[in-house]
Scaffold this motif. Structure first.
Motif, PDB file in Angstrom:
ATOM      1  N   GLN A 271       0.833  -1.194   0.000  1.00  0.00           N
ATOM      2  CA  GLN A 271       0.000   0.000   0.000  1.00  0.00           C
ATOM      3  C   GLN A 271       0.871   1.248   0.000  1.00  0.00           C
ATOM      4  N   CYS A 272       0.579   2.135  -0.902  1.00  0.00           N
ATOM      5  CA  CYS A 272       1.283   3.424  -0.923  1.00  0.00           C
ATOM      6  C   CYS A 272       0.880   4.206   0.326  1.00  0.00           C
ATOM      7  N   PRO A 273       1.870   4.621   1.145  1.00  0.00           N
ATOM      8  CA  PRO A 273       1.519   5.326   2.385  1.00  0.00           C
ATOM      9  C   PRO A 273       1.018   6.743   2.142  1.00  0.00           C
ATOM     10  N   MET A 274       1.201   7.255   0.960  1.00  0.00           N
ATOM     11  CA  MET A 274       0.790   8.626   0.678  1.00  0.00           C
ATOM     12  C   MET A 274      -0.642   8.710   0.164  1.00  0.00           C
ATOM     13  N   CYS A 275      -1.007   7.819  -0.748  1.00  0.00           N
ATOM     14  CA  CYS A 275      -2.358   7.926  -1.326  1.00  0.00           C
ATOM     15  C   CYS A 275      -3.235   6.733  -0.966  1.00  0.00           C
ATOM     16  N   GLY A 276      -2.635   5.682  -0.399  1.00  0.00           N
ATOM     17  CA  GLY A 276      -3.425   4.542   0.032  1.00  0.00           C
ATOM     18  C   GLY A 276      -3.687   3.519  -1.049  1.00  0.00           C
TER      19      GLY A 276
ATOM     20  N   GLU B 195       7.805   2.217  -4.715  1.00  0.00           N
ATOM     21  CA  GLU B 195       7.195   3.210  -5.593  1.00  0.00           C
ATOM     22  C   GLU B 195       5.682   3.019  -5.620  1.00  0.00           C
ATOM     23  N   CYS B 196       4.969   4.131  -5.800  1.00  0.00           N
ATOM     24  CA  CYS B 196       3.527   4.027  -6.015  1.00  0.00           C
ATOM     25  C   CYS B 196       3.292   3.692  -7.489  1.00  0.00           C
ATOM     26  N   ILE B 197       2.311   2.867  -7.738  1.00  0.00           N
ATOM     27  CA  ILE B 197       2.058   2.456  -9.125  1.00  0.00           C
ATOM     28  C   ILE B 197       1.682   3.648  -9.996  1.00  0.00           C
TER      29      ILE B 197
ATOM     30  N   ASN C 204      -6.190   6.565  -7.402  1.00  0.00           N
ATOM     31  CA  ASN C 204      -5.637   5.713  -8.454  1.00  0.00           C
ATOM     32  C   ASN C 204      -4.117   5.714  -8.466  1.00  0.00           C
ATOM     33  N   GLY C 205      -3.549   6.155  -7.366  1.00  0.00           N
ATOM     34  CA  GLY C 205      -2.099   6.184  -7.298  1.00  0.00           C
ATOM     35  C   GLY C 205      -1.566   7.597  -7.366  1.00  0.00           C
ATOM     36  N   CYS C 206      -0.265   7.709  -7.131  1.00  0.00           N
ATOM     37  CA  CYS C 206       0.396   9.008  -7.146  1.00  0.00           C
ATOM     38  C   CYS C 206       1.841   8.786  -7.575  1.00  0.00           C
ATOM     39  N   ASP C 207       2.642   9.834  -7.520  1.00  0.00           N
ATOM     40  CA  ASP C 207       4.004   9.690  -8.039  1.00  0.00           C
ATOM     41  C   ASP C 207       5.050   9.480  -6.938  1.00  0.00           C
TER      42      ASP C 207
HETATM   43 ZN   LIG Z   1       0.537   6.659  -4.058  1.00  0.00          ZN
END
Ligand SMILES: [Zn+2]
Length: 113
Positions: free
Chosen positions: A32-37, A59-61, A76-79
């Motif tokens: 799980q991306c900790p920034m955008c979930g 990396e976030c997808i 839907n993801g982030c950078d």
């Molecule tokens: Zn993200």
């Protein structure tokens, strides 16, 4: 701001936890991306064009699907990437190997059936 304790795994513990949650095939492991979930599997990354499976926990997808800076509405993801200038300002976990701690994205929660 709430101070959240960040979990530290040894490398073996981390591998065992991945297997316990998602099985022996690391392609099925989800992070799980900790920034955008956003939750993505290693397979999702491969299909999105990432060459290295370790991208899935650093990396976030969104970096592969053209998403931008994380916001409240990023679903839907982030950078974001764990090795960037800002690291991971919230969340994530540490994995300790050979005396070095690496801050990476946490596993996704498993939906219990
Ligand atoms: Zn993200």
């Amino acid at each position: 701001m709430k101070n959240i304790e960040i979990k530290t795994y040894t490398f073996d513990e981390w591998q065992n936890e991945g297997k316990r949650r998602f099985g022996d095939d690391y392609m099925d492991w989800q992070f799980q991306c900790p920034m955008c979930g956003k939750v993505s599997s290693v397979r999702d990354f491969k299909e999105a064009g990432a060459s290295d499976p370790s991208c899935a926990y650093t990396e976030c997808i969104g970096r592969y699907t053209g998403q931008g800076t994380p916001t409240e509405n990023s679903k839907n993801g982030c950078d974001w990437c764990a090795y960037g200038l800002f690291g991971i300002p919230k969340g994530g976990v540490y994995v300790e190997k050979d005396g070095e701690k690496t801050h990476i994205f946490d596993f996704a929660d498993v939906m219990e059936c």
